[in-house]
Design an enzyme around this catalytic site. Structure first.
Site, PDB file in Angstrom:
ATOM      1  N   GLU A 184      58.380  23.803 -83.524  1.00 57.42           N
ATOM      2  CA  GLU A 184      58.439  22.465 -82.781  1.00 57.42           C
ATOM      3  C   GLU A 184      59.931  22.403 -82.534  1.00 57.42           C
ATOM      4  O   GLU A 184      60.886  22.406 -83.683  1.00 57.42           O
ATOM      5  CB  GLU A 184      58.129  21.596 -84.056  1.00 57.42           C
ATOM      6  CG  GLU A 184      58.058  20.150 -83.722  1.00 57.42           C
ATOM      7  CD  GLU A 184      57.555  19.116 -84.796  1.00 57.42           C
ATOM      8  OE1 GLU A 184      57.401  19.268 -85.483  1.00 57.42           O
ATOM      9  OE2 GLU A 184      58.183  17.937 -84.326  1.00 57.42           O
TER      10      GLU A 184
ATOM     11  N   ARG B 187      54.393  32.433 -96.055  1.00 55.72           N
ATOM     12  CA  ARG B 187      55.555  32.199 -95.741  1.00 55.72           C
ATOM     13  C   ARG B 187      56.855  32.905 -96.508  1.00 55.72           C
ATOM     14  O   ARG B 187      56.432  33.295 -97.290  1.00 55.72           O
ATOM     15  CB  ARG B 187      55.841  30.661 -95.579  1.00 55.72           C
ATOM     16  CG  ARG B 187      55.989  29.995 -96.832  1.00 55.72           C
ATOM     17  CD  ARG B 187      55.919  28.320 -96.788  1.00 55.72           C
ATOM     18  NE  ARG B 187      57.275  28.027 -96.294  1.00 55.72           N
ATOM     19  CZ  ARG B 187      57.371  27.407 -95.170  1.00 55.72           C
ATOM     20  NH1 ARG B 187      56.312  27.078 -94.391  1.00 55.72           N
ATOM     21  NH2 ARG B 187      58.339  26.869 -94.572  1.00 55.72           N
TER      22      ARG B 187
ATOM     23  N   LYS C  20      63.472  22.710 -92.271  1.00 55.29           N
ATOM     24  CA  LYS C  20      64.353  22.166 -91.117  1.00 55.29           C
ATOM     25  C   LYS C  20      64.937  20.622 -91.741  1.00 55.29           C
ATOM     26  O   LYS C  20      65.737  20.508 -91.301  1.00 55.29           O
ATOM     27  CB  LYS C  20      63.609  22.006 -89.866  1.00 55.29           C
ATOM     28  CG  LYS C  20      63.498  23.185 -88.886  1.00 55.29           C
ATOM     29  CD  LYS C  20      62.915  23.055 -87.739  1.00 55.29           C
ATOM     30  CE  LYS C  20      61.389  23.121 -87.908  1.00 55.29           C
ATOM     31  NZ  LYS C  20      60.967  23.264 -86.611  1.00 55.29           N
TER      32      LYS C  20
HETATM   33  P1  ATP Z   1      60.134  23.902 -91.398  1.00 57.55           P
HETATM   34  O1  ATP Z   1      59.298  23.965 -92.655  1.00 57.55           O
HETATM   35  O2  ATP Z   1      61.338  24.627 -91.748  1.00 57.55           O
HETATM   36  O3  ATP Z   1      60.247  22.408 -90.665  1.00 57.55           O
HETATM   37  P2  ATP Z   1      57.921  24.392 -89.658  1.00 57.55           P
HETATM   38  O4  ATP Z   1      56.945  25.126 -90.194  1.00 57.55           O
HETATM   39  O5  ATP Z   1      58.073  22.844 -89.618  1.00 57.55           O
HETATM   40  O6  ATP Z   1      59.171  24.744 -90.519  1.00 57.55           O
HETATM   41  P3  ATP Z   1      57.752  25.086 -87.004  1.00 57.55           P
HETATM   42  O7  ATP Z   1      58.739  24.874 -85.805  1.00 57.55           O
HETATM   43  O8  ATP Z   1      56.506  24.284 -86.745  1.00 57.55           O
HETATM   44  O9  ATP Z   1      58.705  24.812 -88.163  1.00 57.55           O
HETATM   45  O10 ATP Z   1      57.534  26.620 -87.139  1.00 57.55           O
HETATM   46  C1  ATP Z   1      57.390  27.559 -85.982  1.00 57.55           C
HETATM   47  C2  ATP Z   1      56.499  28.661 -86.547  1.00 57.55           C
HETATM   48  O11 ATP Z   1      57.199  29.220 -87.696  1.00 57.55           O
HETATM   49  C3  ATP Z   1      55.145  28.240 -87.333  1.00 57.55           C
HETATM   50  O12 ATP Z   1      54.091  29.014 -87.029  1.00 57.55           O
HETATM   51  C4  ATP Z   1      55.447  28.441 -88.796  1.00 57.55           C
HETATM   52  O13 ATP Z   1      54.133  28.622 -89.400  1.00 57.55           O
HETATM   53  C5  ATP Z   1      56.631  29.489 -88.754  1.00 57.55           C
HETATM   54  N1  ATP Z   1      57.324  29.536 -89.982  1.00 57.55           N
HETATM   55  C6  ATP Z   1      58.106  28.320 -90.455  1.00 57.55           C
HETATM   56  N2  ATP Z   1      58.676  28.622 -91.495  1.00 57.55           N
HETATM   57  C7  ATP Z   1      58.441  29.629 -91.781  1.00 57.55           C
HETATM   58  C8  ATP Z   1      58.537  30.614 -93.161  1.00 57.55           C
HETATM   59  N3  ATP Z   1      59.372  30.294 -94.120  1.00 57.55           N
HETATM   60  N4  ATP Z   1      58.068  31.926 -93.104  1.00 57.55           N
HETATM   61  C9  ATP Z   1      57.159  32.417 -92.265  1.00 57.55           C
HETATM   62  N5  ATP Z   1      56.803  31.456 -91.098  1.00 57.55           N
HETATM   63  C10 ATP Z   1      57.422  30.136 -90.878  1.00 57.55           C
HETATM   64 MG    MG Z   2      55.712  22.934 -88.397  1.00 54.45          MG
END
Ligand code: ATP
Ligand code: MG
Length: 563
Positions: A38, A264, A274
């Protein structure tokens, strides 16, 4: 761009096993994965795990990995984030080729699917407030209650949804919900919201839309439209899988990607959310998303961390199904191992103390031959200027040195690496008693640093010729937080655990002159001090800045385990 060696040495993890089986059984002829960030912030080390997995399996199995921006929340998203994310994924060594997509490209199709659900009697416009929806949803132990709007006619729903789209209804007045099951054990299946009214401009579609689809509705359909075969996501989406499958099953889509969840990446002494990283940036606790202390990909890049080291790290930690914590030391070690192999050795004196070789000819300069990498002769050698006035580290001299101190003290002899044996004769102090320089003598017979008569000289120290030195600022980093899990204490804000000593700026370092050629792409080992890289964001021609990427050894772990 990754090498096979980085990924192909381990037995298959459970996701690669599923993919290998699907290819072997003929379920798929080729695979398609996607990385779906995102654009509401910069990528961090956790995303690297997902990137290495999605792009990595696509490479290994001759498939394709799509880059898809999950841009359904215009309030928090921007094209600036889109560009930063693209840059970071490329930097990490992956290439989506022509497969760059945006969920917002599908808004029209998603809308049509929503209309289809309404026509099937599987979705309705609900006028409950957000609070009421929450209350009606029930709890884990209590089933929910049906919304009074649940049995509106298809015609009424179609008309209302059209008015929502046309902008005739204000934000928050109503939403479109799926009609599933208010008694489901899966809370997510209790008539989840599919669309909401949001009168916000979108960074790609402008003011074309004033309704936006929710994540769960968007993601499965985007995957389906792109014919993704394996939709890999983190464990917190396990419950969402029921809804993912419901949408595709109900709409009887021509293909149905398989969602698979993996654990994760959690890494200690940092935060990887984020939202929290954004707070650190906005409140000025760090200098920006690319502050070298942040475990964002842009921070790691600026600090000098090689992308291959991050890929190596991701390969090391592997892919599993259980939540776990990875020690920061594992990342640091991956970086160290990569740099140890590739980084040329140089001299850099971080806290200079001047020494004068009183028996060395005035105005003479010699060039000393130094190895660029003692274990890797292919990296060759270089010439380092040597003269009567030199800098050594302040910490390499002690006035009242204990017996076991093998560096410099009055009357003691040390080796200047690749140069000469020198003996300290006299300490020169200013009026306040502070040491300003040392007067030493050198043994002209010891050129190269070897002892001419077999006498033992234990200590070897690094040095830089004073008149030739390149002056630079050097920044040393420590972990951003003082505790392993800054988010653990629910009473306290994670920012209370920020490490006040995470940045140590040394403003007047003396580096060997060859470093004037350094660019932000080059990494060096400053002998005895760690690995360093030019900071190409804040360096100027008059004031080069170097970042320490990592120390030579994991001294931190040793210190912290004894306190
Ligand atoms: P955040 O929790 O940092 O806001 P998010 O999951 O909201 O992260 P996205 O931009 O939606 O951020 O993530 C893009 C992809 O990266 C998603 O498929 C998510 O599952 C993966 N992802 C995010 N954080 C991790 C992590 N700590 N380990 C593995 N994969 C991750
Ligand atoms: Mg997300």
């Amino acid at each position: 761009m990754t090498t096979e060696k980085e990924t192909a040495t381990k037995p298959l993890d459970f996701i690669r096993q599923i993919i290998a089986d699907d290819l072997a059984s003929g379920k798929h002829r080729s695979i398609i994965t996607r990385f779906p960030p995102e654009p509401n912030g910069f990528l961090h080390i956790g995303h690297a795990k997902s990137i290495c997995l999605n792009f990595g399996v696509a490479q290994e199995y001759n498939g394709t990995c799509h880059m898809r921006f999950d841009d359904t929340n215009p309030d928090k998203e921007s094209s600036e984030y889109v560009e930063a994310i693209k840059r970071d994924v490329r930097w990490l060594g992956f290439d989506w080729g022509p497969h760059l997509y945006y969920a917002s490209d599908y808004f029209e199709q998603l809308h049509d699917y929503a209309v289809r659900l309404i026509e099937m009697g599987k979705a309705y416009v609900c006028h409950l407030t957000a609070d009421a929806i929450r209350e009606y949803r029930g709890t884990l132990t209590e089933s929910g209650r049906e919304s009074p709007y649940r049995y509106r006619s298809v015609e009424e729903n179609l008309a209302l949804f059209a008015r929502m789209r046309a902008g005739d209804i204000e934000e928050g007045v109503c939403v479109l919900r799926a009609k599933i099951d208010m008694t489901s054990a899966h809370m997510i299946m209790r008539d989840p919201v599919l669309y909401r009214i949001l009168k916000t401009n979108h960074h790609r579609t402008g003011d074309k839309w004033c309704i936006y689809p929710m994540y769960d509705f968007t993601h499965c359909l985007s995957d389906m439209l792109e014919q993704v075969t394996h939709s890999l996501c983190t464990l917190e989406f396990e419950n969402n899988r029921a809804l993912y499958d419901w949408v595709l099953d109900t709409l009887q889509t021509p293909n149905h990607p398989r969602q698979i969840e993996f654990a994760r990446l959690n890494i200690n002494y940092t935060v990887t959310s984020k939202r929290k990283l954004l707070q650190l940036v906005e409140e000025g606790h760090v200098s920006g998303w690319d502050d070298p202390r942040m475990l964002t990909l842009s921070g790691l890049r600026r600090r000098g961390c090689p992308p291959a080291a991050i890929r190596r790290f991701c390969a090391t930690i592997g892919i599993g199904k259980r939540e776990s914590w990875i020690d920061m030391g594992v990342l640091e070690n991956a970086v160290r191992e990569d740099l140890n192999q590739h980084a040329p050795r140089v001299f850099g004196v971080l806290e200079p103390l001047k020494i004068v070789l009183t028996n060395y000819p005035q105005n003479q300069t010699e060039e000393m031959v130094a190895q660029n990498h003692p274990q890797n002769p292919e990296l060759g050698e270089r010439r380092v200027p040597f003269s009567r006035e030199l800098y050594i580290e302040q910490s390499d001299f002690l006035e009242n040195a204990p017996k076991k101190f093998f560096r410099l003290s009055v009357g003691r002899e040390v080796r200047l690496r690749y140069a000469y044996l020198i003996t300290c004769q006299q300490v020169i102090k200013d009026e306040d008693g502070r040491i300003v320089e040392l007067h030493c003598t050198y043994d002209p017979e010891s050129k190269g640093g070897s002892s001419p008569d077999g006498r033992k000289v234990k200590g070897t120290i690094h040095w830089v010729s004073a008149p030739h030195a390149m002056r630079a600022e050097v920044r040393l980093y420590d972990r951003l937080f003082t505790v392993a899990d800054p988010e653990m204490d629910k009473e306290k804000n994670f920012k209370e655990f920020l490490n006040p000593d995470s940045l140590n700026v040394l403003t007047d370092c003396a580096l060997e002159p060859g470093l004037a050629r350094a660019t932000g792409e080059d990494r060096y080992q400053f002998e005895r001090q760690g690995y360093f890289c030019l900071d190409d964001v804040e360096s100027t021609p008059d004031r080069p800045v170097f970042n320490r990427i990592v120390t030579l050894r994991d001294s931190w772990a040793k210190i912290s385990s004894t306190v």
